[in-house]
Motif scaffolding. Structure first.
Motif, PDB file in Angstrom:
ATOM      1  N   ALA A  60      63.285  -9.950  88.037  1.00  0.00           N
ATOM      2  CA  ALA A  60      64.307  -9.758  89.071  1.00  0.00           C
ATOM      3  C   ALA A  60      63.759  -9.956  90.480  1.00  0.00           C
ATOM      4  N   LYS A  61      62.465 -10.341  90.577  1.00  0.00           N
ATOM      5  CA  LYS A  61      61.821 -10.600  91.866  1.00  0.00           C
ATOM      6  C   LYS A  61      61.731  -9.342  92.726  1.00  0.00           C
ATOM      7  N   ILE A  62      61.593  -8.187  92.064  1.00  0.00           N
ATOM      8  CA  ILE A  62      61.378  -6.923  92.774  1.00  0.00           C
ATOM      9  C   ILE A  62      59.880  -6.662  92.774  1.00  0.00           C
ATOM     10  N   THR A  63      59.179  -7.294  93.705  1.00  0.00           N
ATOM     11  CA  THR A  63      57.715  -7.241  93.714  1.00  0.00           C
ATOM     12  C   THR A  63      57.168  -6.748  95.048  1.00  0.00           C
ATOM     13  N   HIS A  64      57.993  -6.054  95.824  1.00  0.00           N
ATOM     14  CA  HIS A  64      57.542  -5.637  97.152  1.00  0.00           C
ATOM     15  C   HIS A  64      56.679  -4.384  97.118  1.00  0.00           C
ATOM     16  N   THR A  65      56.602  -3.701  95.962  1.00  0.00           N
ATOM     17  CA  THR A  65      55.800  -2.483  95.865  1.00  0.00           C
ATOM     18  C   THR A  65      55.057  -2.464  94.537  1.00  0.00           C
ATOM     19  N   ASP A  66      53.773  -2.133  94.581  1.00  0.00           N
ATOM     20  CA  ASP A  66      52.974  -2.017  93.360  1.00  0.00           C
ATOM     21  C   ASP A  66      53.258  -0.683  92.679  1.00  0.00           C
ATOM     22  N   TRP A  67      53.036  -0.657  91.368  1.00  0.00           N
ATOM     23  CA  TRP A  67      53.192   0.579  90.605  1.00  0.00           C
ATOM     24  C   TRP A  67      51.941   1.446  90.776  1.00  0.00           C
ATOM     25  N   VAL A  72      68.421  -8.154  93.447  1.00  0.00           N
ATOM     26  CA  VAL A  72      69.098  -6.864  93.556  1.00  0.00           C
ATOM     27  C   VAL A  72      68.263  -5.794  92.865  1.00  0.00           C
ATOM     28  N   ASP A  73      68.023  -4.695  93.569  1.00  0.00           N
ATOM     29  CA  ASP A  73      67.338  -3.533  93.005  1.00  0.00           C
ATOM     30  C   ASP A  73      68.376  -2.428  92.835  1.00  0.00           C
ATOM     31  N   HIS A  74      68.739  -2.164  91.572  1.00  0.00           N
ATOM     32  CA  HIS A  74      69.777  -1.167  91.291  1.00  0.00           C
ATOM     33  C   HIS A  74      69.249   0.259  91.326  1.00  0.00           C
ATOM     34  N   LYS A  75      67.933   0.419  91.382  1.00  0.00           N
ATOM     35  CA  LYS A  75      67.341   1.759  91.381  1.00  0.00           C
ATOM     36  C   LYS A  75      66.359   1.896  92.531  1.00  0.00           C
ATOM     37  N   ALA A  76      66.836   1.629  93.726  1.00  0.00           N
ATOM     38  CA  ALA A  76      66.002   1.780  94.911  1.00  0.00           C
ATOM     39  C   ALA A  76      65.984   3.258  95.323  1.00  0.00           C
ATOM     40  N   LEU A  77      64.809   3.808  95.485  1.00  0.00           N
ATOM     41  CA  LEU A  77      64.665   5.223  95.827  1.00  0.00           C
ATOM     42  C   LEU A  77      65.213   5.503  97.220  1.00  0.00           C
ATOM     43  N   PRO A 119      64.772   2.586 101.984  1.00  0.00           N
ATOM     44  CA  PRO A 119      64.496   1.467 101.072  1.00  0.00           C
ATOM     45  C   PRO A 119      63.891   0.277 101.806  1.00  0.00           C
ATOM     46  N   SER A 120      63.172  -0.555 101.064  1.00  0.00           N
ATOM     47  CA  SER A 120      62.514  -1.725 101.657  1.00  0.00           C
ATOM     48  C   SER A 120      63.525  -2.810 102.007  1.00  0.00           C
ATOM     49  N   TRP A 121      64.593  -2.944 101.212  1.00  0.00           N
ATOM     50  CA  TRP A 121      65.600  -3.978 101.429  1.00  0.00           C
ATOM     51  C   TRP A 121      66.879  -3.345 101.982  1.00  0.00           C
ATOM     52  N   PRO A 122      67.731  -4.144 102.581  1.00  0.00           N
ATOM     53  CA  PRO A 122      69.021  -3.618 103.060  1.00  0.00           C
ATOM     54  C   PRO A 122      69.851  -3.039 101.914  1.00  0.00           C
ATOM     55  N   VAL A 123      70.494  -1.926 102.193  1.00  0.00           N
ATOM     56  CA  VAL A 123      71.292  -1.236 101.175  1.00  0.00           C
ATOM     57  C   VAL A 123      72.653  -1.917 101.050  1.00  0.00           C
ATOM     58  N   THR A 124      73.026  -2.252  99.822  1.00  0.00           N
ATOM     59  CA  THR A 124      74.333  -2.854  99.564  1.00  0.00           C
ATOM     60  C   THR A 124      75.291  -1.869  98.900  1.00  0.00           C
ATOM     61  N   ASP A 145      63.436  15.241  90.894  1.00  0.00           N
ATOM     62  CA  ASP A 145      64.695  14.507  90.774  1.00  0.00           C
ATOM     63  C   ASP A 145      64.798  13.545  91.953  1.00  0.00           C
ATOM     64  N   CYS A 146      65.336  12.377  91.683  1.00  0.00           N
ATOM     65  CA  CYS A 146      65.481  11.339  92.702  1.00  0.00           C
ATOM     66  C   CYS A 146      66.930  10.890  92.792  1.00  0.00           C
ATOM     67  N   GLU A 147      67.290  10.417  93.958  1.00  0.00           N
ATOM     68  CA  GLU A 147      68.580   9.752  94.148  1.00  0.00           C
ATOM     69  C   GLU A 147      68.298   8.284  94.427  1.00  0.00           C
ATOM     70  N   MET A 148      69.137   7.443  93.875  1.00  0.00           N
ATOM     71  CA  MET A 148      68.941   6.006  93.998  1.00  0.00           C
ATOM     72  C   MET A 148      70.144   5.330  94.647  1.00  0.00           C
ATOM     73  N   CYS A 149      69.889   4.166  95.233  1.00  0.00           N
ATOM     74  CA  CYS A 149      70.945   3.337  95.781  1.00  0.00           C
ATOM     75  C   CYS A 149      70.688   1.894  95.339  1.00  0.00           C
ATOM     76  N   GLU A 150      71.554   1.008  95.743  1.00  0.00           N
ATOM     77  CA  GLU A 150      71.375  -0.410  95.401  1.00  0.00           C
ATOM     78  C   GLU A 150      71.010  -1.186  96.654  1.00  0.00           C
ATOM     79  N   THR A 151      69.978  -2.018  96.545  1.00  0.00           N
ATOM     80  CA  THR A 151      69.547  -2.837  97.675  1.00  0.00           C
ATOM     81  C   THR A 151      69.483  -4.300  97.256  1.00  0.00           C
ATOM     82  N   THR A 152      69.531  -5.193  98.244  1.00  0.00           N
ATOM     83  CA  THR A 152      69.493  -6.630  97.974  1.00  0.00           C
ATOM     84  C   THR A 152      68.528  -7.297  98.943  1.00  0.00           C
ATOM     85  N   CYS A 153      67.653  -8.144  98.415  1.00  0.00           N
ATOM     86  CA  CYS A 153      66.726  -8.893  99.252  1.00  0.00           C
ATOM     87  C   CYS A 153      67.490  -9.943 100.046  1.00  0.00           C
TER      88      CYS A 153
END
Length: 527
Positions: A201-208, A242-247, A269-274, A228-236
């Motif tokens: 998905a080309k989500i490579t902006h952060t290492d594990w 698209v990152d469906h589980k952006a912290l 998030p690293s990318w803009p939130v959609t 516990d975490c909350e997630m949002c969706e971001t898009t490069c």
């Protein structure tokens, strides 16, 4: 004869005609003859070049089409989020991410040990408490979250580490092993699969990251925590990935002292939130705009706090780890420890678990600190205190919806969110739906059942929508709703059709016609 926008192309042609007339004239004025001669000179060079004279005429038209198309694509990006980014954009920057993708697996293996070694704190100092991070507190409960000023409390070999080095960790050892023993564990906590999916998905902006082995450096740290975490969706913006589980929020609670919040912060998030998913987590754009705390900060905190024996407690923990980009196996997951009464293979929700074990009602808007603490208490009371024999969770069964209170929206393009559907009905009909669940996508289009407060609300919303109502193949009435790009989706009634294919449109809409059967059919339009 030609548009004013191309005068230079047409002037030589007119000059040629004038030159011919001047040659037949008996006494042309000197000034006009010299002028015509000057105009004839360039014309002689272009005598056999008629094709280029047509090409410039076509060029402005193609340019206009191209500009119009580019303008439409720009509008798609700034729309309500109904559409995915155009595929063309992936071609322009496809080479640079491809290089990164080829290097990422090696970098993950090489960088993780180096980063861990570089961030090794002084053994005698609990570094996670001394970190100066840009915390952004947030709460959906009482307003401001309690200030974090924690004080330390007095924690068999396996494929994965076992919490065996501290009394606090040994307390949770059986729960850790029981979580791993669940048949779903291997597939749910398949980190390699998730990393591969990120690369695809080309989500490579952060290492594990992966916690370091237990040692004296973490002896004074908490050895069991609830997360516990909350997630949002971001898009490069460059690749359209698209990152469906952006912290976007991280909460960590001390398992020995549930009232102690080790960290609770919003995450930028690293990318803009959609899709902020405000309906779920209560987080809005204005909340994240001023945040400086990032995923890198979250990983720095976790690496400073956790060892490979730190017990991490939560509900459906794999989602949190995937959002944090963290690989960990000393886990206690309530979703794998408790079973549902009516469906043993189903995963219970935290809301049902809290109601069954603690007799507690959970709020509709998630609060990550409350969710982490509630999960911890449910496992302590419902699993540890029962000797690993928890009570079956009774699932909340939603009452069967009456089809006449729903409208079915389908042929929805990718990128559309429940909030967009709700706002569309509000803007077009001034009626707010009672519920718009997450869209179900299959291929390039999606669908969703939109529920209204009553049958009257649903009928009024449908009749208020502009456009002609037509029957679909099953006989149900539906209307087209046009989108920004000229495409359309359908909004369809859920009643009548298959069982009454002979009923006319007027009867379906509730307008009875004169006749022996119309009155009865109009009175019972629903199944």
């Amino acid at each position: 004869e030609h548009p004013a926008s191309t005068p230079k192309v047409q002037q030589p042609k007119k000059a040629k005609n004038k030159g011919t007339n001047n040659n037949t004239s008996s006494s042309p004025p000197p000034s006009s003859s010299s002028a015509s001669a000057m105009k004839q000179q360039p014309n002689t060079n272009n005598t056999n070049n008629k094709t280029p004279t047509k090409t410039p005429n076509n060029t402005p038209k193609s340019n206009k089409k191209r500009k119009k198309k580019d303008q439409q694509e720009t509008n798609f990006d700034s729309s309500l989020g109904i559409f995915a980014n155009p595929k063309k954009r992936t071609k322009t920057v496809d080479q640079s991410p491809a290089k990164k993708l080829a290097e990422t697996p090696k970098q993950q293996q090489q960088k993780a040990p180096n980063e861990a070694a570089a961030k090794t704190p002084v053994p005698t100092v609990p570094s996670f408490r001394a970190l100066n991070l840009p915390i952004a507190t947030f709460s959906t409960e009482d307003g401001t979250v309690q200030a974090v000023d924690p004080t330390p409390p007095p924690t068999v070999e396996s494929q994965y580490p076992i919490p065996k080095s501290t009394p606090e960790g040994r307390k949770w050892q059986n729960a850790v092993l029981a979580t791993r023993a669940n048949p779903k564990y291997a597939s749910v906590f398949d980190y390699d699969k998730c990393k591969t999916a990120d690369i695809d998905a080309k989500i490579t902006h952060t290492d594990w990251i992966k916690a370091r082995p237990y040692g004296s450096w973490c002896a004074s740290h908490p050895h069991a925590i609830a997360i516990d975490c909350e997630m949002c969706e971001t898009t490069c913006p460059e690749t359209g990935a698209v990152d469906h589980k952006a912290l976007c929020r991280l909460s960590v609670v001390n398992a020995c002292n549930p009232s102690e919040v080790l960290i609770d912060t919003l995450v930028k998030p690293s990318w803009p939130v959609t899709d902020y998913r405000t309906r779920i987590n209560g987080i809005k754009k204005e909340n994240l705009d001023i945040v400086e705390f990032t995923l890198k900060h979250a990983q720095e905190f976790l690496m400073a706090l956790c060892s490979d024996e730190t017990v991490i407690i939560g509900h459906a923990l794999h989602n949190d780890f995937f959002a944090m980009k963290m690989e960990h196996h000393c886990n206690v997951d309530s979703a794998l420890l408790f079973s549902c009464k009516d469906a043993p293979d189903a995963t219970c929700s935290l809301k049902d678990l809290a109601r069954t074990v603690m007799k507690k009602e959970m709020p509709n808007i998630h609060c990550s600190t409350n969710d982490a603490r509630t999960t911890l208490l449910c496992i302590e009371d419902g699993y540890l205190k029962t000797g690993g024999k928890p009570e079956l969770v009774e699932r909340t069964v939603k009452p069967n919806r009456r089809p006449d209170t729903d409208l079915f929206v389908h042929r929805i393009p990718k990128g559309c969110k429940p909030d967009h559907i709700k706002n569309m009905f509000l803007a077009y009909t001034s009626i707010i739906p009672e519920e718009v669940p997450d869209l179900e996508y299959k291929g390039d289009t999606g669908k969703v059942n939109v529920t209204f407060a009553s049958r009257a609300h649903a009928n009024l919303a449908f009749s208020t929508l502009e456009g002609e109502a037509k029957e679909d193949k099953g006989g149900r009435m539906q209307k087209r709703i046009y989108l920004r790009n000229g495409d359309y989706c359908y909004i369809r009634k859920m009643t009548l059709g298959k069982k009454r294919p002979s009923v006319s449109n007027d009867v379906v809409e509730g307008k009875g016609k004169e006749g022996p059967t119309s009155s009865k059919e109009a009175e019972t339009p629903t199944v």
